[in-house]
Write a protein that holds these residues in place. Structure first.
Motif, PDB file in Angstrom:
ATOM      1  N   LYS A  20      -6.989  -9.585 -10.247  1.00  0.00           N
ATOM      2  CA  LYS A  20      -6.304  -8.830  -9.319  1.00  0.00           C
ATOM      3  C   LYS A  20      -7.395  -8.129  -8.247  1.00  0.00           C
ATOM      4  O   LYS A  20      -8.415  -7.615  -8.679  1.00  0.00           O
ATOM      5  CB  LYS A  20      -5.727  -7.828  -9.889  1.00  0.00           C
ATOM      6  CG  LYS A  20      -4.584  -8.263 -10.949  1.00  0.00           C
ATOM      7  CD  LYS A  20      -3.353  -8.609 -10.087  1.00  0.00           C
ATOM      8  CE  LYS A  20      -2.446  -8.992 -11.223  1.00  0.00           C
ATOM      9  NZ  LYS A  20      -1.200 -10.152 -10.467  1.00  0.00           N
ATOM     10  N   VAL A  21      -7.158  -8.227  -7.114  1.00  0.00           N
ATOM     11  CA  VAL A  21      -7.848  -7.233  -6.098  1.00  0.00           C
ATOM     12  C   VAL A  21      -7.636  -6.085  -6.182  1.00  0.00           C
ATOM     13  O   VAL A  21      -6.438  -5.482  -6.513  1.00  0.00           O
ATOM     14  CB  VAL A  21      -7.344  -7.778  -4.664  1.00  0.00           C
ATOM     15  CG1 VAL A  21      -8.057  -6.788  -3.698  1.00  0.00           C
ATOM     16  CG2 VAL A  21      -7.539  -9.362  -4.357  1.00  0.00           C
ATOM     17  N   ALA A  22      -8.692  -5.232  -6.335  1.00  0.00           N
ATOM     18  CA  ALA A  22      -8.431  -3.743  -6.548  1.00  0.00           C
ATOM     19  C   ALA A  22      -9.383  -3.111  -5.603  1.00  0.00           C
ATOM     20  O   ALA A  22     -10.254  -3.542  -5.223  1.00  0.00           O
ATOM     21  CB  ALA A  22      -8.924  -3.370  -8.149  1.00  0.00           C
ATOM     22  N   ARG A  23      -9.280  -1.425  -5.922  1.00  0.00           N
ATOM     23  CA  ARG A  23     -10.168  -0.605  -5.245  1.00  0.00           C
ATOM     24  C   ARG A  23     -11.208  -0.080  -6.392  1.00  0.00           C
ATOM     25  O   ARG A  23     -10.644  -0.291  -7.682  1.00  0.00           O
ATOM     26  CB  ARG A  23      -9.595   0.286  -4.539  1.00  0.00           C
ATOM     27  CG  ARG A  23      -8.607   1.378  -5.354  1.00  0.00           C
ATOM     28  CD  ARG A  23      -8.159   2.654  -4.449  1.00  0.00           C
ATOM     29  NE  ARG A  23      -7.268   3.339  -5.073  1.00  0.00           N
ATOM     30  CZ  ARG A  23      -7.730   4.425  -5.804  1.00  0.00           C
ATOM     31  NH1 ARG A  23      -8.940   4.728  -6.000  1.00  0.00           N
ATOM     32  NH2 ARG A  23      -6.893   5.047  -6.680  1.00  0.00           N
ATOM     33  N   ALA A  56      -9.006  -9.239 -14.746  1.00  0.00           N
ATOM     34  CA  ALA A  56     -10.296  -9.160 -14.072  1.00  0.00           C
ATOM     35  C   ALA A  56     -10.311  -8.309 -12.704  1.00  0.00           C
ATOM     36  O   ALA A  56      -8.958  -8.624 -12.198  1.00  0.00           O
ATOM     37  CB  ALA A  56     -11.020 -10.530 -13.671  1.00  0.00           C
ATOM     38  N   SER A  57     -11.071  -7.610 -12.158  1.00  0.00           N
ATOM     39  CA  SER A  57     -10.943  -6.980 -10.912  1.00  0.00           C
ATOM     40  C   SER A  57     -11.898  -7.373  -9.874  1.00  0.00           C
ATOM     41  O   SER A  57     -12.883  -7.754 -10.088  1.00  0.00           O
ATOM     42  CB  SER A  57     -11.089  -5.514 -11.234  1.00  0.00           C
ATOM     43  OG  SER A  57     -12.369  -5.348 -11.605  1.00  0.00           O
ATOM     44  N   ILE A  58     -11.155  -7.712  -8.624  1.00  0.00           N
ATOM     45  CA  ILE A  58     -12.062  -8.119  -7.613  1.00  0.00           C
ATOM     46  C   ILE A  58     -12.141  -6.920  -6.411  1.00  0.00           C
ATOM     47  O   ILE A  58     -10.905  -6.917  -6.123  1.00  0.00           O
ATOM     48  CB  ILE A  58     -11.293  -9.446  -6.839  1.00  0.00           C
ATOM     49  CG1 ILE A  58     -11.196 -10.505  -7.923  1.00  0.00           C
ATOM     50  CG2 ILE A  58     -12.144  -9.894  -5.630  1.00  0.00           C
ATOM     51  CD1 ILE A  58     -10.491 -11.590  -7.469  1.00  0.00           C
ATOM     52  N   VAL A  59     -13.137  -6.389  -6.544  1.00  0.00           N
ATOM     53  CA  VAL A  59     -13.333  -5.370  -5.381  1.00  0.00           C
ATOM     54  C   VAL A  59     -14.038  -5.628  -4.191  1.00  0.00           C
ATOM     55  O   VAL A  59     -15.189  -6.158  -4.191  1.00  0.00           O
ATOM     56  CB  VAL A  59     -13.991  -3.976  -6.010  1.00  0.00           C
ATOM     57  CG1 VAL A  59     -14.116  -3.103  -5.052  1.00  0.00           C
ATOM     58  CG2 VAL A  59     -13.165  -3.649  -7.254  1.00  0.00           C
ATOM     59  N   PRO A  60     -13.662  -5.796  -2.948  1.00  0.00           N
ATOM     60  CA  PRO A  60     -14.212  -6.091  -1.834  1.00  0.00           C
ATOM     61  C   PRO A  60     -14.917  -4.744  -1.378  1.00  0.00           C
ATOM     62  O   PRO A  60     -14.537  -3.762  -1.344  1.00  0.00           O
ATOM     63  CB  PRO A  60     -13.109  -6.250  -0.797  1.00  0.00           C
ATOM     64  CG  PRO A  60     -11.934  -5.746  -1.244  1.00  0.00           C
ATOM     65  CD  PRO A  60     -11.983  -5.552  -2.649  1.00  0.00           C
TER      66      PRO A  60
END
Lengths: 260, 260
Positions: B184-187, B235-239
Motif C-alpha cells: 500500500k502507498v503510505a505516508r 508492505a508500505s510504499i512511501v514516496p
C-alpha cells in the motif's frame, strides 16, 4: 539557584568541524553571554557525515573544559552521535535549544543532505528540541565569523522567544560578505552537484578516486530560494521538516497501480 | 547490439549491508531476469550511514565479478559514495533505475533519516535517476527474502513503466510475514527512537557507550502510515521528496520577525 540563574537557557552546541573549529568558538563566545552552554562535539572533523550514527564501535565522551557555565565534551563520533549522547547521558536536563555550527562552508540547497551540521539540527528536532544549524559560505579554517555571529544571535534569540513550532528545524546559511545585507526566510533551491572524480594510481598500480565537483543551481532566477538570496548578500533561513513524505504523490502512485 | 539487448534496462544496485548480503543477492537474482545489472556496493556493512559521503580518504572500486549481463563492484565507501562512483566512473551510461537493498532491517518512519539504503536511493533521485530503496523487517543475516522479492519485482516494474516522476524516490518496507498481504502507498509515520546508551568501562577505567534503543510510533492509530500498514502485514510504499523545505512555515517565520 537564584532567579537569574534559572532564567538562563541551556543551549546544546555541536558541529561537524570538531571542537577546535573557529566557527564553534565564535558561536559559543556569543551564546555564553546569555545562556549556559554545553558543547558536545566531535574530536575531529566529521564533514559530509549527514545524519549518520555510529553502530559498530562504542562512543567515548571526554570532558575537556568546564568553566563559568560552559562545559565542553569531545566525542569520537558523528554530529548526530554527539546529540544523542548529550541528550541521553551528558546533559542535566533537556536543553532549551540545540545550535549546530557555525559550519565552515555552505550547506544551502541540496548540500543539506550531506551535511553533518544539518544532521545534528535534525536530530535535535526529532527529539522535540528547537534546533538550528548555521553555516558560513567560507571553507577556510581562518574564516571571519563576525557577520555570521550577528545573524546567529538574532535567530537564536527569535527561537528562544518560543517562535519555532515543534517538528521543524532551521537551516541558516550566511554569505561571506561584510556587512551581510540582512536575513531572509527562503525555500531550498533546486540544485545538483556535478561530480568529478580525480583518478590516481597507487604504488601498487591500483586506481583510486577522490570525490570532488561543483554545485549547480538549477533555478538561478528564483528569488525565493536560499541560493538566490545568498548570492545577493543576504543570509537565508530555511525551515525544514522531519517528514520525508511527498504528499503530492500519494494519490498518483495509487492511480498508477503501485499497490498490490 | 540486437533489439532485445537494447530493450533490457540498465539497473544500478547498491545497499548498505555490503556485497555479501543475502538481501542483495535475492534482489539481483530477480532483477537480472529482465535487466542488465551493475552492482556497486560497500565491501562491508555500512549501516546507519545515512546520506554520508567520504571526503577524507580516496575510494577504490574493484570489479569482483562479471558474468551474463551482471557486474559486481565493491567499494570502500558509503552507499552514497557507491552511487556517485557508479554514475560518474563505472557505468557505461546513466542507468534506467537505481535499486537499493534489500536491507536487512526496517527503514520505516523516521528510521529513513539514518538509513544508508535510503540515502543511496535519495542520491539516485538527486541525479535524476528513478530510485527505490527496499527494506525487510528482519535484521538477521539469514532472513527469508522470498516475499520481499515479490514486492520488489512489482514496484521495480511499475517504476520501469515510466510511472515515477522526477524529483522523488520510494522508500519501500516489507513486513517479515508470509504471505505478505499486499503493498500500500503510505505516508511516513511520526515516531521517535527512545535511546538507551549501555555504559561500560574499559580496562583503563574510561567509560564508553554503546548506542541502543527502541522505536516508538507516535501515531499508532493512523491508518495511512507505513508503521500501521506494516503492522497489519502489508508492505508500505512511501514516496519521498528531495526538498527539505517546510513550506507551511515560510509565512509564519516572516510574521515572527525572523528576518533582518
Amino acid at each position: 539557584m537564584s532567579k537569574t540563574e534559572k532564567e538562563r537557557p541551556l543551549i546544546l552546541v555541536t558541529n561537524d568541524d570538531g571542537i577546535k573549529a573557529k566557527g564553534l568558538e565564535s558561536l559559543v563566545k556569543m551564546l555564553k553571554l546569555f545562556a549556559d552552554v554545553v558543547i558536545v562535539a566531535p574530536n575531529e572533523s566529521y564533514s559530509g557525515m549527514s545524519h549518520a550514527i555510529t553502530v559498530k564501535t562504542p562512543l567515548y565522551a571526554k570532558l575537556v573544559k568546564e568553566k563559568d557555565g560552559l562545559q565542553l565534551y569531545k566525542v569520537n563520533g558523528t554530529p548526530v552521535d554527539c546529540v544523542k549522547l548529550a541528550i541521553n547521558v551528558l546533559l542535566p536536563r533537556k536543553p532549551d535549544l540545540l545550535v549546530s555550527g557555525i559550519n565552515h562552508g555552505t550547506n544551502s540547497s541540496i548540500s543539506l543532505h550531506y551535511s553533518g551540521t544539518v544532521g545534528a539540527a535534525r536530530e535535535g528536532a526529532l527529539n522535540k528540541i528547537p534546533a538550528v544549524g548555521f553555516s558560513l559560505l567560507n571553507y577556510r579554517h581562518e574564516a571571519d565569523f563576525t557577520e555570521a555571529v550577528k545573524v546567529a544571535e538574532h535567530v537564536v534569540k527569535s527561537i528562544l522567544g518560543d517562535k519555532l513550532p515543534s517538528g521543524t528545524f532551521l537551516n541558516v546559511n550566511i554569505p561571506d560578505v561584510s556587512p551581510v545585507k540582512g536575513a531572509k526566510v527562503a525555500r531550498q533551491s533546486k540544485g545538483r552537484w556535478v561530480e568529478e572524480f580525480v583518478e590516481r594510481q597507487d604504488p601498487r598500480g591500483r586506481n583510486y578516486y577522490w570525490l570532488t565537483g561543483h554545485f549547480e543551481n538549477l533555478e538561478p532566477e528564483a528569488k525565493d530560494t536560499d541560493e538566490y538570496l545568498l548570492g545577493k548578500g543576504y543570509a537565508s533561513i530555511v525551515p525544514c521538516h522531519l517528514d520525508a513524505t511527498n504528499f503530492n504523490l500519494l494519490s498518483y502512485l495509487k492511480e498508477q497501480n503501485y499497490e498490490l
